[in-house]
Design a protein around this motif. Structure first.
Motif, PDB file in Angstrom:
ATOM      1  N   PHE A  53       0.834  -1.204   0.000  1.00  0.00           N
ATOM      2  CA  PHE A  53       0.000   0.000   0.000  1.00  0.00           C
ATOM      3  C   PHE A  53       0.867   1.252   0.000  1.00  0.00           C
ATOM      4  CE2 PHE A  53      -2.140   3.385   2.402  1.00  0.00           C
ATOM      5  CZ  PHE A  53      -3.260   3.573   1.610  1.00  0.00           C
ATOM      6  N   CYS A  54       1.948   1.234   0.778  1.00  0.00           N
ATOM      7  CA  CYS A  54       2.849   2.400   0.822  1.00  0.00           C
ATOM      8  C   CYS A  54       3.465   2.670  -0.549  1.00  0.00           C
ATOM      9  CB  CYS A  54       3.957   2.169   1.849  1.00  0.00           C
ATOM     10  SG  CYS A  54       3.406   2.264   3.563  1.00  0.00           S
ATOM     11  N   ALA A  55       3.746   1.611  -1.297  1.00  0.00           N
ATOM     12  CA  ALA A  55       4.319   1.786  -2.631  1.00  0.00           C
ATOM     13  C   ALA A  55       3.319   2.426  -3.585  1.00  0.00           C
ATOM     14  CB  ALA A  55       4.800   0.446  -3.178  1.00  0.00           C
ATOM     15  N   TRP A  56       2.036   2.133  -3.397  1.00  0.00           N
ATOM     16  CA  TRP A  56       0.999   2.688  -4.277  1.00  0.00           C
ATOM     17  C   TRP A  56       0.502   4.061  -3.832  1.00  0.00           C
ATOM     18  CZ3 TRP A  56      -0.207   1.290  -8.991  1.00  0.00           C
ATOM     19  CH2 TRP A  56       0.068  -0.021  -9.411  1.00  0.00           C
ATOM     20  N   LEU A  57       0.686   4.420  -2.578  1.00  0.00           N
ATOM     21  CA  LEU A  57       0.139   5.666  -2.044  1.00  0.00           C
ATOM     22  C   LEU A  57       0.556   6.909  -2.831  1.00  0.00           C
ATOM     23  CD1 LEU A  57      -1.611   6.891   0.176  1.00  0.00           C
ATOM     24  CD2 LEU A  57       0.441   7.045   1.621  1.00  0.00           C
ATOM     25  N   LEU A  83      19.245   6.825  -9.825  1.00  0.00           N
ATOM     26  CA  LEU A  83      20.379   7.020  -8.913  1.00  0.00           C
ATOM     27  C   LEU A  83      19.909   7.320  -7.500  1.00  0.00           C
ATOM     28  CD1 LEU A  83      22.966   9.101 -11.003  1.00  0.00           C
ATOM     29  CD2 LEU A  83      23.168   6.725 -10.232  1.00  0.00           C
ATOM     30  N   ALA A  84      18.839   8.109  -7.375  1.00  0.00           N
ATOM     31  CA  ALA A  84      18.340   8.478  -6.049  1.00  0.00           C
ATOM     32  C   ALA A  84      17.858   7.267  -5.267  1.00  0.00           C
ATOM     33  CB  ALA A  84      17.203   9.490  -6.180  1.00  0.00           C
ATOM     34  N   MET A  85      17.452   6.214  -5.980  1.00  0.00           N
ATOM     35  CA  MET A  85      16.960   5.025  -5.291  1.00  0.00           C
ATOM     36  C   MET A  85      18.052   4.294  -4.525  1.00  0.00           C
ATOM     37  SD  MET A  85      13.802   4.837  -5.375  1.00  0.00           S
ATOM     38  CE  MET A  85      13.678   3.194  -4.673  1.00  0.00           C
ATOM     39  N   VAL A  86      19.311   4.524  -4.878  1.00  0.00           N
ATOM     40  CA  VAL A  86      20.403   3.854  -4.155  1.00  0.00           C
ATOM     41  C   VAL A  86      20.448   4.311  -2.696  1.00  0.00           C
ATOM     42  CG1 VAL A  86      22.882   3.461  -4.062  1.00  0.00           C
ATOM     43  CG2 VAL A  86      21.704   3.483  -6.279  1.00  0.00           C
ATOM     44  N   PRO A  87      20.552   5.625  -2.399  1.00  0.00           N
ATOM     45  CA  PRO A  87      20.516   6.032  -0.982  1.00  0.00           C
ATOM     46  C   PRO A  87      19.149   5.829  -0.334  1.00  0.00           C
ATOM     47  CG  PRO A  87      20.578   7.966  -2.412  1.00  0.00           C
ATOM     48  CD  PRO A  87      20.847   6.775  -3.278  1.00  0.00           C
ATOM     49  N   VAL A  88      18.069   5.887  -1.123  1.00  0.00           N
ATOM     50  CA  VAL A  88      16.735   5.668  -0.553  1.00  0.00           C
ATOM     51  C   VAL A  88      16.608   4.251  -0.008  1.00  0.00           C
ATOM     52  CG1 VAL A  88      14.281   5.416  -1.146  1.00  0.00           C
ATOM     53  CG2 VAL A  88      15.534   7.440  -1.883  1.00  0.00           C
ATOM     54  N   ILE A 101      10.569  -2.001  11.318  1.00  0.00           N
ATOM     55  CA  ILE A 101       9.819  -2.194  10.071  1.00  0.00           C
ATOM     56  C   ILE A 101       9.300  -0.868   9.513  1.00  0.00           C
ATOM     57  CG2 ILE A 101       9.118  -4.549  10.642  1.00  0.00           C
ATOM     58  CD1 ILE A 101       6.309  -3.405  11.213  1.00  0.00           C
ATOM     59  N   TRP A 102       9.262   0.183  10.353  1.00  0.00           N
ATOM     60  CA  TRP A 102       8.839   1.486   9.844  1.00  0.00           C
ATOM     61  C   TRP A 102       9.784   1.959   8.744  1.00  0.00           C
ATOM     62  CZ3 TRP A 102      12.215   5.591  10.256  1.00  0.00           C
ATOM     63  CH2 TRP A 102      13.270   5.448  11.165  1.00  0.00           C
ATOM     64  N   LEU A 103      11.037   1.497   8.798  1.00  0.00           N
ATOM     65  CA  LEU A 103      11.974   1.861   7.727  1.00  0.00           C
ATOM     66  C   LEU A 103      11.540   1.251   6.389  1.00  0.00           C
ATOM     67  CD1 LEU A 103      15.454   1.504   9.480  1.00  0.00           C
ATOM     68  CD2 LEU A 103      14.423   3.618   8.581  1.00  0.00           C
ATOM     69  N   ILE A 104      10.979   0.040   6.424  1.00  0.00           N
ATOM     70  CA  ILE A 104      10.490  -0.590   5.195  1.00  0.00           C
ATOM     71  C   ILE A 104       9.357   0.240   4.608  1.00  0.00           C
ATOM     72  CG2 ILE A 104       9.398  -2.638   4.214  1.00  0.00           C
ATOM     73  CD1 ILE A 104      10.800  -4.318   6.321  1.00  0.00           C
ATOM     74  N   TYR A 105       8.430   0.681   5.472  1.00  0.00           N
ATOM     75  CA  TYR A 105       7.317   1.490   4.989  1.00  0.00           C
ATOM     76  C   TYR A 105       7.805   2.816   4.408  1.00  0.00           C
ATOM     77  CZ  TYR A 105       4.467  -1.788   7.703  1.00  0.00           C
ATOM     78  OH  TYR A 105       3.874  -2.916   8.206  1.00  0.00           O
ATOM     79  N   LEU A 106       8.762   3.419   5.079  1.00  0.00           N
ATOM     80  CA  LEU A 106       9.288   4.702   4.609  1.00  0.00           C
ATOM     81  C   LEU A 106       9.978   4.549   3.259  1.00  0.00           C
ATOM     82  CD1 LEU A 106       9.638   7.680   5.434  1.00  0.00           C
ATOM     83  CD2 LEU A 106      11.839   7.060   6.447  1.00  0.00           C
ATOM     84  N   VAL A 107      10.763   3.486   3.127  1.00  0.00           N
ATOM     85  CA  VAL A 107      11.459   3.235   1.862  1.00  0.00           C
ATOM     86  C   VAL A 107      10.466   2.949   0.742  1.00  0.00           C
ATOM     87  CG1 VAL A 107      12.951   1.577   0.665  1.00  0.00           C
ATOM     88  CG2 VAL A 107      13.642   2.502   2.882  1.00  0.00           C
ATOM     89  N   LEU A 109       7.485   4.094   0.456  1.00  0.00           N
ATOM     90  CA  LEU A 109       6.910   5.375   0.042  1.00  0.00           C
ATOM     91  C   LEU A 109       7.834   6.071  -0.959  1.00  0.00           C
ATOM     92  CD1 LEU A 109       5.487   6.821   3.394  1.00  0.00           C
ATOM     93  CD2 LEU A 109       4.169   6.290   1.339  1.00  0.00           C
ATOM     94  N   GLY A 110       9.126   6.076  -0.646  1.00  0.00           N
ATOM     95  CA  GLY A 110      10.089   6.662  -1.571  1.00  0.00           C
ATOM     96  C   GLY A 110      10.127   5.937  -2.893  1.00  0.00           C
ATOM     97  N   TYR A 111      10.048   4.608  -2.816  1.00  0.00           N
ATOM     98  CA  TYR A 111       9.994   3.827  -4.046  1.00  0.00           C
ATOM     99  C   TYR A 111       8.749   4.172  -4.856  1.00  0.00           C
ATOM    100  CZ  TYR A 111       8.571  -0.004  -7.017  1.00  0.00           C
ATOM    101  OH  TYR A 111       8.109  -0.727  -8.085  1.00  0.00           O
ATOM    102  N   GLY A 112       7.623   4.378  -4.172  1.00  0.00           N
ATOM    103  CA  GLY A 112       6.389   4.733  -4.870  1.00  0.00           C
ATOM    104  C   GLY A 112       6.509   6.032  -5.642  1.00  0.00           C
ATOM    105  N   VAL A 113       7.224   7.003  -5.074  1.00  0.00           N
ATOM    106  CA  VAL A 113       7.454   8.258  -5.799  1.00  0.00           C
ATOM    107  C   VAL A 113       8.290   8.001  -7.046  1.00  0.00           C
ATOM    108  CG1 VAL A 113       8.513  10.543  -5.670  1.00  0.00           C
ATOM    109  CG2 VAL A 113       7.242   9.652  -3.709  1.00  0.00           C
TER     110      VAL A 113
END
Length: 404
Positions: A53-57, A83-88, A101-107, A109-113
């Protein structure tokens, strides 16, 4: 096939496809592994689904994210985003237990962008690399590779997770995104960017939405497709009932049904250019809906031979409608508006699948698999016939807003 081989001889196209495949492999592996990772750490199905869901948000903000694609060269957007996905992704290495696991959700979200940006920038870049008549062919090849990757990358992601854990999958994805950026950086293309004064971000977002709303053909294509993709999400829920109550097979047989559907998707991707060349993009989209509906009707029979055929046929319908819509937008939308329209259209086309899966899970509790498939077939058939009666013309390529 001859036209596809001709395109593959172009170095820019090979570099584009190389970046596409690497990006798809990394992102698909990451998506499947994130849910498995959360499930392993928490034992919760709901928390595992939350990762997806976080990836689709971020798709909800696609019109605003698409402004980035219209304000910069699309090649630059692709390179920078990959390139930005490497540090994300790097913080995933720190996830060792449930407390992080909150780090997984945060990442995710970044992946979704990044997924939203890449999904708009890649087809927009193609308009600068290809003549309009070649867009449909490469879109079909792109869909073929994308669906083929869905058969390979989830197995790789899940297998690597089982062997070495989530950190290894994160490292694989980081390498894929970095390599995709390298491939894209080798593309040689001259892109024209608008020299007009920039409006505010909000104003440009609204302008993109107004453009989409005011364009009769795009609106007529995207909205019914969005409805069909919503009920496409019902398939996953209905398939369990089909396997157990219709075919009287163990749950594992669902993998066979999904594999047949994937094969159908590959077949549809190969047929799309041939149909589009003869009938145009709107007709291809309508045919895709009708093919999907016919395949679902075959699934509703609950008998082995029709179900096998239906799995292939319904899978073939989806790439037909997606290639039709995407190619029309690439041809008919002015370059300075293309990123916003593509980002918004992608959100309207693909986000409903997630909601459809959730809705299907609820409906299957009160409806039989057969009734669920009949609803899907009725909506696909109605949408396809409605679109055919609109008699929409094929796309006319434009080069700026002044020519629309």
């Amino acid at each position: 096939m001859r036209d596809i081989l001709r395109l593959l001889r172009v170095s820019n196209i090979r570099r584009y496809l190389g970046g596409l495949v690497l990006s798809l492999f990394g992102s698909t592996s990451l998506t499947i592994a994130s849910g498995i990772w959360v499930k392993t750490l928490t034992g919760s199905n709901s928390l595992a689904a939350l990762a997806t869901f976080c990836a689709w948000l971020p798709q909800l903000f696609a019109p605003a994210i698409g402004v980035i694609v219209d304000r910069a060269c699309r090649r630059t957007v692709l390179i920078s985003t990959n390139l930005a996905m490497v540090p994300v992704l790097a913080p995933l290495i720190l996830v060792q237990d449930e407390s992080r696991i909150w780090l997984i959700y945060l990442v995710m979200l970044g992946y979704g962008v990044s997924f939203t940006l890449i999904g708009a920038a890649e087809p927009a870049l193609l308009t600068a690399l290809l003549d309009p008549e070649d867009l449909g062919r490469l879109n079909s090849l792109r869909m073929f590779l994308q669906e083929g990757m869905k058969l390979v990358a989830p197995l790789a992601g899940a297998g690597l997770f089982a062997l070495s854990g989530g950190g290894a999958v994160a490292g694989l994805a980081m390498g894929c995104f970095a390599s995709a950026a390298l491939c894209t950086s080798l593309i040689k293309v001259t892109e024209t960017t608008s020299t007009a004064a920039r409006a505010s971000w909000f104003a440009e977002t609204v302008a993109g939405l107004r453009y989409l709303r005011s364009h009769r053909t795009i609106r007529s294509l995207v909205l019914p497709c969005s409805l069909v993709m919503l009920v496409f999400g019902f398939v996953e829920a209905g398939a369990y009932g089909l396997v157990s109550d219709g075919l009287h097979r163990p749950p594992e047989f669902l993998g066979t049904i999904m594999a047949l559907s994937g094969a159908g998707t590959l077949i549809g991707s190969m047929l799309a250019p041939w149909i589009m060349r003869r009938r145009g993009e709107p007709a291809l989209t309508a045919i895709g809906m009708l093919v999907f509906a016919f395949g679902v009707l075959l699934l509703s029979t609950g008998s082995m031979a029709p179900v096998v055929a239906g799995a292939v046929v319904h899978g073939a319908g989806v790439p037909l409608l997606i290639v039709g819509v995407l190619t029309y937008i690439q041809k008919a939308v002015a370059p300075e508006m293309l990123g916003r329209v593509l980002a918004t259209s992608n959100a309207l086309l693909f986000s409903p699948v997630t909601f459809g899966i959730a809705a299907g899970a609820g409906l299957v509790a009160v409806l039989s698999y057969r009734n669920l498939f009949w609803i899907m077939a009725a909506i696909g058939l109605s949408a396809g016939l409605w679109l055919l009666t609109r008699r929409l013309p094929a796309a006319t390529p434009v080069t700026s807003l002044e020519t629309t």
